[in-house]
Write an enzyme that holds these catalytic residues in place. Structure first.
Site, PDB file in Angstrom:
ATOM      1  CG  ASP A  68      45.484  22.353  21.638  1.00 38.94           C
ATOM      2  OD1 ASP A  68      45.887  21.222  21.977  1.00 38.94           O
ATOM      3  OD2 ASP A  68      46.200  23.380  21.706  1.00 38.94           O
ATOM      4  NE  ARG A  93      42.712  25.429  22.124  1.00 41.75           N
ATOM      5  CZ  ARG A  93      42.226  24.939  23.257  1.00 41.75           C
ATOM      6  NH1 ARG A  93      42.823  25.191  24.407  1.00 41.75           N
ATOM      7  NH2 ARG A  93      41.135  24.194  23.257  1.00 41.75           N
ATOM      8  NE  ARG A 138      47.099  29.825  27.385  1.00 43.15           N
ATOM      9  CZ  ARG A 138      46.860  28.648  26.817  1.00 43.15           C
ATOM     10  NH1 ARG A 138      45.648  28.328  26.424  1.00 43.15           N
ATOM     11  NH2 ARG A 138      47.844  27.785  26.628  1.00 43.15           N
ATOM     12  CG  HIS A 167      43.426  26.943  30.921  1.00 43.71           C
ATOM     13  ND1 HIS A 167      43.614  26.046  29.886  1.00 43.71           N
ATOM     14  CD2 HIS A 167      43.059  28.118  30.338  1.00 43.71           C
ATOM     15  CE1 HIS A 167      43.382  26.653  28.722  1.00 43.71           C
ATOM     16  NE2 HIS A 167      43.051  27.912  28.971  1.00 43.71           N
ATOM     17  CB  CYS A 261      41.505  19.899  29.405  1.00 46.02           C
ATOM     18  SG  CYS A 261      42.675  20.638  30.524  1.00 46.02           S
TER      19      CYS A 261
HETATM   20  N1  ARG Z   1      47.006  22.821  24.438  1.00 46.86           N
HETATM   21  C1  ARG Z   1      45.851  23.429  25.033  1.00 46.86           C
HETATM   22  C2  ARG Z   1      46.139  24.887  25.324  1.00 46.86           C
HETATM   23  O1  ARG Z   1      47.238  25.189  25.719  1.00 46.86           O
HETATM   24  C3  ARG Z   1      45.461  22.706  26.286  1.00 46.86           C
HETATM   25  C4  ARG Z   1      44.184  23.208  26.871  1.00 46.86           C
HETATM   26  C5  ARG Z   1      43.817  22.535  28.147  1.00 46.86           C
HETATM   27  N2  ARG Z   1      42.543  22.925  28.573  1.00 46.86           N
HETATM   28  C6  ARG Z   1      42.193  23.239  29.825  1.00 46.86           C
HETATM   29  N3  ARG Z   1      40.947  23.432  30.097  1.00 46.86           N
HETATM   30  N4  ARG Z   1      43.096  23.421  30.750  1.00 46.86           N
HETATM   31  O2  ARG Z   1      45.317  25.746  25.156  1.00 46.86           O
END
Ligand code: ARG
Length: 273
Positions: A68, A93, A138, A167, A261
């Site tokens: 990612d 991550r 998040r 997000h 993203c």
């Molecule tokens: N697979 C990543 C996650 O879930 C995607 C992140 C996407 N980033 C964003 N800025 N929305 O963390």
């Protein structure tokens, strides 16, 4: 109508090691096929689009085992020459954070370390003199106070309520210093009221636009780079005088990401620009 485009400096990460190996949002299905070569070609097209628009694109080296890492928006928040590093919610991550932090340090930004979960520009968007900060999935609410302290911009908390729009940058796009586009249903009733108060002229996106990650877009004041599939949103933006550029990021969308993203804005100090 004429609108001024401001030239931007972006940080991106080539999706050399991109894959969908785990699921940390509802878009991710590790059993579904991903075309890794196509992902790279689509990402190259996004990068070339920025270069054609006159923007500068810096690159951070991708790290094997961090699929990612292509989502550079989550690498930090960079405003006025200050870079706040990130702390991911998910262990998958976590190792991206020091890689991005080292890049900011080498690039000469003034560094700040996060005290709470903070997924960078994925959840922190500057609109004029306000920072909109998402929470609910998040970035921790507690980090919003730290963002305000570090950057000195009033931080306005946005409560996200739909797990598909986990997000802030999946539910809201900054079009210019005064205007945004957003999906009202992605926000709590109180946050919707705040958005109406702050941005009475905002563009309201439909669920169909949001479901193709249409709001995961990058505006420079005049152009808006957005997923090609978000055709209704593109039409609304053109009615407002923006030039829209559709990009197909079908493979990266399988990880829950779109153009924004993949793109971290690097903002130097106001005085130095
Ligand atoms: N697979 C990543 C996650 O879930 C995607 C992140 C996407 N980033 C964003 N800025 N929305 O963390």
């Amino acid at each position: 109508m004429t609108m001024d485009a401001t030239s931007q400096r972006f940080l991106m990460c080539r999706p050399t090691y991109f894959a969908v190996d785990y699921a940390i949002n509802p878009w991710m299905d590790p059993s579904a096929p991903v075309d890794a070569d196509l992902a790279i070609r689509q990402w190259e097209q996004l990068r070339q689009t920025y270069l054609d628009l006159g923007h500068t694109v810096e690159l951070i080296d991708p790290v094997a085992g961090l699929p990612d890492m292509v989502f550079a928006a989550n690498g930090g928040t960079v405003i006025d020459g200050k870079a706040m590093a990130v702390q991911f919610r998910d262990p998958q991550r976590a190792d991206e954070a020091p890689a991005y932090r080292a890049w900011f340090e080498a690039a000469g930004f003034e560094l700040y370390d996060p005290k709470h979960v903070n997924e960078g520009e994925g959840d922190v968007l500057l609109v004029g003199d306000y920072l909109l900060a998402g929470t609910g999935f998040r970035t921790a609410h507690a980090s919003h106070a730290q963002l305000q302290e570090v950057f000195g911009y009033p931080v306005i908390t946005m409560q996200l309520v739909d797990p598909r729009f986990y997000h802030l940058d999946t539910a809201l796009t900054v079009l210019d210093e005064r205007t945004v586009a957003y999906l009202p249903e992605a926000f709590s009733p109180g946050s919707q009221a705040v958005l109406r108060r702050l941005f009475p002229d905002a563009v309201h996106a439909t669920m169909a636009d949001a479901e193709v990650l249409g709001l995961n877009a990058v505006g420079d004041g005049r152009h808006v780079v957005l997923p090609a599939q978000a055709t209704d949103l593109a039409a609304k933006l053109r009615d407002r005088g923006y030039e829209t550029i559709g990009i197909d990021l079908s493979e990266l969308r399988k990880a829950g990401g779109g153009p924004k993203c993949c793109t971290l804005r690097l903002r130097q100090g106001k005085a130095s620009k």
